[in-house]
Enzyme design. Sequence first.
Site, mmCIF file in Angstrom:
data_model
loop_
_atom_site.group_PDB
_atom_site.id
_atom_site.type_symbol
_atom_site.label_atom_id
_atom_site.label_comp_id
_atom_site.label_asym_id
_atom_site.label_seq_id
_atom_site.Cartn_x
_atom_site.Cartn_y
_atom_site.Cartn_z
ATOM 1 N N ARG A 54 35.798 34.701 37.273
ATOM 2 C CA ARG A 54 34.466 34.285 36.821
ATOM 3 C C ARG A 54 33.376 35.288 37.170
ATOM 4 N NH1 ARG A 54 34.941 28.751 40.026
ATOM 5 N NH2 ARG A 54 35.793 30.290 41.478
ATOM 6 N N ASP A 76 37.918 37.247 41.537
ATOM 7 C CA ASP A 76 37.705 35.993 40.800
ATOM 8 C C ASP A 76 37.375 36.264 39.320
ATOM 9 O OD1 ASP A 76 36.338 33.573 39.770
ATOM 10 O OD2 ASP A 76 36.474 32.887 41.847
ATOM 11 N N CYS A 101 34.617 40.497 44.029
ATOM 12 C CA CYS A 101 35.779 39.625 44.186
ATOM 13 C C CYS A 101 36.629 39.670 42.917
ATOM 14 C CB CYS A 101 35.322 38.188 44.457
ATOM 15 S SG CYS A 101 36.704 37.053 44.760
ATOM 16 N N HIS A 126 30.256 36.045 45.821
ATOM 17 C CA HIS A 126 29.839 34.913 44.980
ATOM 18 C C HIS A 126 30.014 33.615 45.743
ATOM 19 C CE1 HIS A 126 33.953 33.400 43.745
ATOM 20 N NE2 HIS A 126 34.269 34.589 44.192
ATOM 21 N N CYS A 169 33.504 31.014 46.567
ATOM 22 C CA CYS A 169 34.635 31.955 46.618
ATOM 23 C C CYS A 169 35.854 31.296 47.268
ATOM 24 C CB CYS A 169 34.228 33.206 47.405
ATOM 25 S SG CYS A 169 35.529 34.451 47.473
HETATM 26 CO CO CO Z 1 35.921 35.053 45.324
#
Ligand code: CO
Length: 201
Positions: A46, A44, A42, A98, A101
């Site tokens: 993080r 993302d 992803c 994750h 999400c």
């Molecule tokens: Co995500």
Amino acid sequence: MKSLKHLFEKNKVWAESITEKDSEFFSHLSKQQLPKYLWIGCSDSRVPANQIVDLPPGEIFVHRNIANVVVHTDLNCLSVLQYAVEILKVTDIIVCGHYGCGGIQAAMENKQHGLIDNWLRHIKDVARFHDAQLQATDDDKKFDLLCELNVIEQVKNICNTTIVQNSWENDAKLTVHGWIYNINNGILKDLDRCISSNKEL
Ligand code: CO
């Protein structure tokens, strides 16, 4: 340099710290890359691929998009996959989702988010395929479950590409893995979906 000066400063310190430990690091790496792993994760912030498995530059070939989706017609993702499998000859492909999400969460809502809704349709499809299982799950566990189911579906999508199919046909050693990362504690979990052949698929 008008802005983001601090990032260039951090970069310089980082490059120097690596060269200090291994003066040949960048000169070796500049000649070729030989990563064994393809990471599909992803976007993302993080969930940075190299950092969470503690690997240096040169070790992972990476593709990231919102909610780590592998779409049958996404030339971007498929080109990364082809290059990784046919040229770099990676031995392992990791789909890493994750918990928490935002893409999955948005796909679970019944409201518009704009252009991105067209991308999130793929996750709504995953939810539709597993409707019975999701309906039978407590509301507070549905989000985590859909994050996991999405990874498993994307593992299948990768396995069904002509790229992976042809690779297995040619007896290449190639395994597709489904993992999920917990943003609350930094721990990865294997969803136990390692597939190395059509028989296993
Ligand atoms: Co995500």
